[in-house]
Design a protein around this motif. Sequence first.
Motif, mmCIF file in Angstrom:
data_model
loop_
_atom_site.group_PDB
_atom_site.id
_atom_site.type_symbol
_atom_site.label_atom_id
_atom_site.label_comp_id
_atom_site.label_asym_id
_atom_site.label_seq_id
_atom_site.Cartn_x
_atom_site.Cartn_y
_atom_site.Cartn_z
ATOM 1 N N ILE A 1 -6.472 7.691 4.445
ATOM 2 C CA ILE A 1 -6.961 8.677 5.153
ATOM 3 C C ILE A 1 -5.858 9.754 5.743
ATOM 4 N N ARG A 2 -5.048 9.091 6.475
ATOM 5 C CA ARG A 2 -3.942 9.213 6.920
ATOM 6 C C ARG A 2 -3.300 10.004 6.395
ATOM 7 N N ARG A 3 -2.670 9.714 4.937
ATOM 8 C CA ARG A 3 -1.246 10.455 4.495
ATOM 9 C C ARG A 3 -1.882 11.480 3.207
ATOM 10 N N PHE A 4 -3.364 11.449 3.089
ATOM 11 C CA PHE A 4 -3.698 12.455 2.444
ATOM 12 C C PHE A 4 -5.165 12.864 3.263
ATOM 13 N N PRO A 5 -4.455 14.212 4.315
ATOM 14 C CA PRO A 5 -5.458 15.223 4.896
ATOM 15 C C PRO A 5 -6.435 16.001 4.163
ATOM 16 N N ALA A 6 -5.713 16.637 3.371
ATOM 17 C CA ALA A 6 -6.933 16.856 2.395
ATOM 18 C C ALA A 6 -7.703 16.704 1.120
ATOM 19 N N LEU A 7 -7.964 15.376 0.905
ATOM 20 C CA LEU A 7 -8.322 14.113 -0.045
ATOM 21 C C LEU A 7 -9.692 14.530 -0.142
ATOM 22 N N PRO B 1 -11.794 9.661 -9.462
ATOM 23 C CA PRO B 1 -10.599 10.555 -8.967
ATOM 24 C C PRO B 1 -10.949 11.718 -8.073
ATOM 25 N N VAL B 2 -9.586 12.168 -7.730
ATOM 26 C CA VAL B 2 -10.109 12.482 -6.271
ATOM 27 C C VAL B 2 -8.736 13.363 -6.470
ATOM 28 N N THR C 1 0.838 -1.550 0.274
ATOM 29 C CA THR C 1 -0.356 0.244 -0.071
ATOM 30 C C THR C 1 1.181 1.475 -0.120
ATOM 31 N N ASP C 2 1.545 0.849 1.055
ATOM 32 C CA ASP C 2 2.779 2.506 0.971
ATOM 33 C C ASP C 2 3.629 3.177 -0.596
ATOM 34 N N GLU C 3 3.948 1.419 -0.778
ATOM 35 C CA GLU C 3 4.356 2.458 -2.281
ATOM 36 C C GLU C 3 3.926 1.681 -3.339
ATOM 37 N N LEU C 4 2.657 2.035 -3.109
ATOM 38 C CA LEU C 4 1.151 2.128 -4.524
ATOM 39 C C LEU C 4 0.776 3.925 -4.037
ATOM 40 N N LEU C 5 1.196 3.822 -2.888
ATOM 41 C CA LEU C 5 0.830 5.575 -2.462
ATOM 42 C C LEU C 5 1.925 7.045 -2.732
ATOM 43 N N ASP C 6 2.983 5.860 -2.587
ATOM 44 C CA ASP C 6 4.906 6.390 -2.961
ATOM 45 C C ASP C 6 4.204 7.447 -4.744
ATOM 46 N N GLY C 7 3.663 6.371 -5.203
ATOM 47 C CA GLY C 7 3.374 6.330 -6.891
ATOM 48 C C GLY C 7 2.692 7.327 -7.334
ATOM 49 N N LEU C 8 1.603 7.622 -6.374
ATOM 50 C CA LEU C 8 0.988 8.743 -6.954
ATOM 51 C C LEU C 8 0.799 9.819 -5.359
ATOM 52 N N ALA C 9 2.186 10.269 -5.034
ATOM 53 C CA ALA C 9 1.630 11.171 -3.770
ATOM 54 C C ALA C 9 2.787 12.411 -4.483
ATOM 55 N N GLY C 10 2.834 12.469 -5.642
ATOM 56 C CA GLY C 10 4.009 13.910 -6.485
ATOM 57 C C GLY C 10 2.575 14.397 -7.076
ATOM 58 N N ALA C 11 1.924 14.003 -7.398
ATOM 59 C CA ALA C 11 0.136 14.623 -7.942
ATOM 60 C C ALA C 11 -0.656 15.384 -7.540
ATOM 61 N N ASP C 12 -1.060 15.699 -8.096
ATOM 62 C CA ASP C 12 -2.731 16.791 -7.086
ATOM 63 C C ASP C 12 -3.778 16.467 -7.673
ATOM 64 N N GLU C 13 -3.517 15.322 -8.712
ATOM 65 C CA GLU C 13 -4.785 14.444 -8.387
ATOM 66 C C GLU C 13 -3.761 13.480 -9.146
ATOM 67 N N ALA C 14 -5.326 11.845 -8.680
ATOM 68 C CA ALA C 14 -5.091 10.721 -8.594
ATOM 69 C C ALA C 14 -6.456 10.366 -8.720
ATOM 70 N N ASP C 15 -6.027 8.994 -9.163
ATOM 71 C CA ASP C 15 -7.524 8.115 -9.861
ATOM 72 C C ASP C 15 -7.490 6.895 -8.122
ATOM 73 N N HIS D 1 -14.493 14.836 -8.598
ATOM 74 C CA HIS D 1 -16.078 14.924 -9.592
ATOM 75 C C HIS D 1 -17.118 14.856 -8.307
ATOM 76 N N PRO D 2 -18.116 15.404 -8.786
ATOM 77 C CA PRO D 2 -19.624 14.657 -7.501
ATOM 78 C C PRO D 2 -19.972 13.379 -7.555
ATOM 79 N N ALA D 3 -19.554 13.152 -6.584
ATOM 80 C CA ALA D 3 -19.995 11.404 -7.151
ATOM 81 C C ALA D 3 -21.257 10.494 -7.789
ATOM 82 N N SER D 4 -22.746 11.481 -7.921
ATOM 83 C CA SER D 4 -23.453 10.975 -9.059
ATOM 84 C C SER D 4 -23.011 11.451 -10.348
#
Length: 396
Positions: A362-368, A392-393, A119-133, A372-375
């Motif tokens: 949730i711990r790692r990205f406090p501003a997550l 997308p978040v 999980t940490d490895e996969l999130l490291d791969g996302l951490a540099g970006a502002d947006e992610a799926d 787009h709207p859930a609907s």
Amino acid sequence: MSETLSTSVLLADAAEQRAWRAKLRGAGPVHRITTQSGETGWLIVGHEEARNALVDLRLQGRTATVGHGRRMPEDLERALNSHMLNVGPPDHTRLRRLVSAAFTRRRIEQMRPRIQELTDELLDGLAGADEADLVAGLALPLPMRVLVDLFGIPAEDCADFNVWTKVLTSAGAVDLDRLTTAAGEMVAYLRGLLDRKRQVPESDLLSALVAVRDGADRLSDDELTSMVYLLLTAGYETTVNLIGNGLLNLLANPEQLVAFKADPDLLPQVVEEAMRFDSPVQIAVRHSTEPVEIAGQAIPSGALILVSLLWANRDPDRFTEPEVFRVDRQDNPQLGFGYGFHHCIGAPLARMEGTVAIGTVIRRFPALRLAHPASSLTWRASMVMHGLTALPVHLR
Ligand code: HEM
């Protein structure tokens, strides 16, 4: 009983399914339903009736790997489908006992540090970006990497294994020739791998399954390949959906997210509520082996019975405020892992993956927050599986 429903109701988005539930409230716990191929069946939506159906020995599961209505060659069918979800007692009892001797709680508990690391490895791969799926970046890759590790598939074979799995878990969406080719290659590969595990056992699940004995009894070659196929199909997309749906519900209900952040010990309850609210497997499929009566409905032998775990999990006769996602729900006898003798054997592993993945994000990205709207999000078009195609978040 109400009008005959179409299974397209089960493919509808969350809002439309909710409108159907409201419309059918009062029409009873069992509805007649027609599948897209024209087969008539019964849909069970009540919590109590669903539970009863799942322990009813006259209702049995039966899966066949089919593509557009045609079936695979018989030897391949046997190599994929000689597993416990397809049989009832006493065959089921025998298979489940043998498999449980290898797929132990201890083995699953030992996976925890590895699940955290992945999980940490996969999130490291996302951490540099502002947006992610979060589906493509976490929910989708994590369960497959866990299964590959659990099975002890050598790293150099992972790419092939991923391709076969993708084809085989989209049965119904791809043609029979592609399914048969992928199944044939995977079964040949698994037979070779199981042979190697037999000769040089390691500490993984496949080595344990090969070695398992109950007196003189053991798993046959078809039972072994089928078991691996079942673990793959039962353990992959289901867990993807739990992680994706769980994160979606937290982000779509900001006051619930705040409550969870204020009390992180609620994490196991969050996962149970995700299992209830957007059950990753929405239907358990059964066929009657003799005439039965369910909630006053006479159902003939050989009938298709769809037990809606999702609708049962929103039954207002069993749950207070069933259409509300609540992280602090106390009384939650959700049926998302099934019930009775086919109750999910991988539930402890799935819960562990769900808690590690959701808790870490949730711990790692406090501003997550949702991008787009859930609907507006898209759900996969499947009658059995219930999960998002993408989440997308904004990460910061
Ligand atoms: C059975 C759901 C994860 C292995 C089931 C059933 C459900 C279910 C509903 C019962 C099906 C029926 O009665 O027709 C889920 C969900 C998961 C999950 C929602 C993830 C959130 C896993 C994992 C594994 C697994 C990770 C193993 C790696 C199995 C097996 C069965 C089963 C082997 C058949 C048990 C039997 O026939 O006795 N699962 N599952 N599942 N699941 Fe899971």
